[in-house]
Design an enzyme around this catalytic site. Structure first.
Site, PDB file in Angstrom:
ATOM      1  CE  LYS A  79      96.077   3.124  15.288  1.00 34.04           C
ATOM      2  NZ  LYS A  79      96.846   2.133  16.021  1.00 34.04           N
ATOM      3  CD  GLU A  99     102.615  -7.919   2.024  1.00 34.96           C
ATOM      4  OE1 GLU A  99     103.741  -7.384   2.121  1.00 34.96           O
ATOM      5  OE2 GLU A  99     102.448  -9.150   2.002  1.00 34.96           O
ATOM      6  N   GLY A 150      91.133  -4.737  16.017  1.00 37.39           N
ATOM      7  CA  GLY A 150      92.080  -4.132  15.080  1.00 37.39           C
ATOM      8  C   GLY A 150      93.530  -4.350  15.476  1.00 37.39           C
ATOM      9  CB  ALA A 151      95.296  -4.269  18.717  1.00 36.41           C
ATOM     10  NE  ARG A 172      84.430 -10.009  25.892  1.00 30.94           N
ATOM     11  CZ  ARG A 172      84.375  -8.777  26.349  1.00 30.94           C
ATOM     12  NH1 ARG A 172      84.372  -8.561  27.657  1.00 30.94           N
ATOM     13  NH2 ARG A 172      84.326  -7.739  25.533  1.00 30.94           N
ATOM     14  CB  VAL A 174      85.090 -18.308  20.087  1.00 34.16           C
ATOM     15  CG1 VAL A 174      83.747 -18.856  19.677  1.00 34.16           C
ATOM     16  CG2 VAL A 174      86.223 -19.181  19.614  1.00 34.16           C
ATOM     17  CG  MET A 231      99.866  -5.160  21.761  1.00 37.57           C
ATOM     18  SD  MET A 231      98.818  -4.968  20.318  1.00 37.57           S
ATOM     19  CE  MET A 231      99.352  -6.357  19.331  1.00 37.57           C
ATOM     20  CE1 TYR A 233     101.670   3.112  24.658  1.00 41.45           C
ATOM     21  CE2 TYR A 233     102.139   4.669  26.427  1.00 41.45           C
ATOM     22  CZ  TYR A 233     101.715   4.417  25.137  1.00 41.45           C
ATOM     23  OH  TYR A 233     101.341   5.452  24.328  1.00 41.45           O
TER      24      TYR A 233
HETATM   25  P1  ATR Z   1      91.344  -2.827  19.153  1.00 45.37           P
HETATM   26  O1  ATR Z   1      91.082  -2.185  17.828  1.00 45.37           O
HETATM   27  O2  ATR Z   1      92.216  -2.040  20.074  1.00 45.37           O
HETATM   28  O3  ATR Z   1      91.815  -4.237  19.016  1.00 45.37           O
HETATM   29  P2  ATR Z   1      88.611  -3.610  19.622  1.00 45.37           P
HETATM   30  O4  ATR Z   1      88.414  -3.852  18.186  1.00 45.37           O
HETATM   31  O5  ATR Z   1      87.543  -2.883  20.374  1.00 45.37           O
HETATM   32  O6  ATR Z   1      89.934  -2.797  19.914  1.00 45.37           O
HETATM   33  O7  ATR Z   1      88.888  -5.035  20.308  1.00 45.37           O
HETATM   34  C1  ATR Z   1      88.977  -5.141  21.677  1.00 45.37           C
HETATM   35  C2  ATR Z   1      89.337  -6.584  22.019  1.00 45.37           C
HETATM   36  O8  ATR Z   1      89.457  -6.689  23.433  1.00 45.37           O
HETATM   37  C3  ATR Z   1      88.306  -7.586  21.590  1.00 45.37           C
HETATM   38  O9  ATR Z   1      88.971  -8.751  21.186  1.00 45.37           O
HETATM   39  C4  ATR Z   1      87.496  -7.804  22.880  1.00 45.37           C
HETATM   40  O10 ATR Z   1      86.869  -9.051  22.945  1.00 45.37           O
HETATM   41  P3  ATR Z   1      85.422  -9.274  22.254  1.00 45.37           P
HETATM   42  O11 ATR Z   1      85.676  -9.423  20.788  1.00 45.37           O
HETATM   43  O12 ATR Z   1      84.888 -10.503  22.865  1.00 45.37           O
HETATM   44  O13 ATR Z   1      84.609  -8.057  22.591  1.00 45.37           O
HETATM   45  C5  ATR Z   1      88.602  -7.730  23.892  1.00 45.37           C
HETATM   46  N1  ATR Z   1      88.169  -7.371  25.249  1.00 45.37           N
HETATM   47  C6  ATR Z   1      87.871  -6.149  25.718  1.00 45.37           C
HETATM   48  N2  ATR Z   1      87.548  -6.200  27.021  1.00 45.37           N
HETATM   49  C7  ATR Z   1      87.641  -7.504  27.404  1.00 45.37           C
HETATM   50  C8  ATR Z   1      87.441  -8.215  28.623  1.00 45.37           C
HETATM   51  N3  ATR Z   1      87.075  -7.585  29.743  1.00 45.37           N
HETATM   52  N4  ATR Z   1      87.624  -9.543  28.612  1.00 45.37           N
HETATM   53  C9  ATR Z   1      88.001 -10.189  27.508  1.00 45.37           C
HETATM   54  N5  ATR Z   1      88.205  -9.588  26.320  1.00 45.37           N
HETATM   55  C10 ATR Z   1      88.035  -8.256  26.265  1.00 45.37           C
END
Ligand code: ATR
Length: 280
Positions: A79, A99, A150-151, A172, A174, A231, A233
């Site tokens: 993406k 946008e 990204g989500a 997680r 911050v 998000m 499923y």
């Molecule tokens: P996406 O594009 O699907 O959002 P991503 O950019 O890899 O995927 O983001 C994954 C998110 O899931 C992040 O916010 C991650 O938290 P961190 O920024 O602290 O890494 C969160 N995440 C993944 N596994 C987690 C877990 N076991 N506990 C808490 N947060 C988790």
């Protein structure tokens, strides 16, 4: 009918692919065939595996459109690459971004529009549309979204446009939530870690894979909400289980997939899909 591996099947009026890695699990071909059936269109929609690098992605996308392809969906991990491609092309007036894609920094739908490669992002609008269809009116609601990847980034503008009262990004790490909040510069947005969530939450959305890890969820036991949305499923969700046990209404993300797909389909074909009682 002549068909070869080098040309698209000629019997269909519209040709679509979804590019991802992995891709075998994608439900998009079946989903779009259901849209086509409902709207009476003759489409061909295939899954396209692609090596995980920018040059390969560009080569696959270019050969698809050069071969007469109508529209392309993009899933993990492409993406951001699709966004980069449209942005690069826009510098020479050959590309354009919606946008939503611009704000998301990611593209899930590509089309040729006005002779240019057009990148859109329908994920966040798909989320809001699915919530609406489930009776969740976001107007003046306090919304929490978990995650800062990204989500989440793709969901923020559609949530703000739905006139939420507040939008709290909890993550997680911050600092990532803080960076996202700063990017949007909207005084309805606040942020925190996953433990320090606001007290009165109307809707909580999980945009992480947190419930999959098997780890104990870090929420305070007294956290409640009216509606919890994951998000994800098709997999067990500890996140949804947590709120179900507190009598909240819950939903997984299948409807978000359906709604983002319907928005792509509409962009490509001009046909609006009726999603009332829709199954595929
Ligand atoms: P996406 O594009 O699907 O959002 P991503 O950019 O890899 O995927 O983001 C994954 C998110 O899931 C992040 O916010 C991650 O938290 P961190 O920024 O602290 O890494 C969160 N995440 C993944 N596994 C987690 C877990 N076991 N506990 C808490 N947060 C988790």
């Amino acid at each position: 009918m002549h068909t070869s591996i080098l040309s698209l099947p000629t019997s269909a009026d519209y040709h679509f692919i979804v590019i991802g890695n992995p891709i075998a699990h994608s439900k998009s071909p079946e989903l779009h065939q259901s849209f086509a059936k409902q709207t009476g269109l003759n489409i061909h929609y295939a899954r396209q595996l692609c090596p995980n690098d920018f040059d390969s992605f560009v080569a696959v996308a270019a050969s698809f459109f050069n071969g007469g392809g109508t529209g392309l969906n993009i899933t993990v991990p492409f993406k951001e690459m699709a966004f980069e491609l449209c942005q690069t092309l826009s510098q020479t007036n050959q590309g354009n971004l919606s946008e939503y894609a611009l704000v998301a920094g990611a593209v899930n739908t590509l089309a040729i529009k006005d002779g240019k490669l057009y990148g859109d992002n329908t994920d966040g609008r798909g989320l809001v549309a699915d919530l609406r269809s489930k009776g969740v009116d976001l107007d003046s609601k306090n919304v929490v979204i978990l995650g800062a990847g990204g989500a989440t980034r793709g969901a923020i503008l559609p949530l703000l446009n739905a006139n939420v009262k507040s939008l709290h990004i909890a993550n997680r790490t911050v600092e990532k939530a803080e960076n996202l909040a700063k990017m949007f510069d909207d005084n309805r947005i606040t942020f925190s870690n996953l433990t320090d969530l606001p007290n009165n939450v109307d809707v909580i959305i999980n945009a992480t894979s947190i419930g999959l890890s098997g780890e104990k969820l870090p929420f305070n036991d007294d956290l409640t909400t009216d509606f919890a949305y994951d998000m994800m499923y098709g997999k067990p969700s500890a996140f949804l289980d947590f709120f179900k046990a507190k009598n909240a209404n819950i939903s997984d993300g299948l409807g978000m997939l359906v709604n983002q797909g319907a928005l792509s389909f509409e962009l490509w074909t001009g046909e609006k899909v009726n999603l009332t009682d829709f199954t595929f």
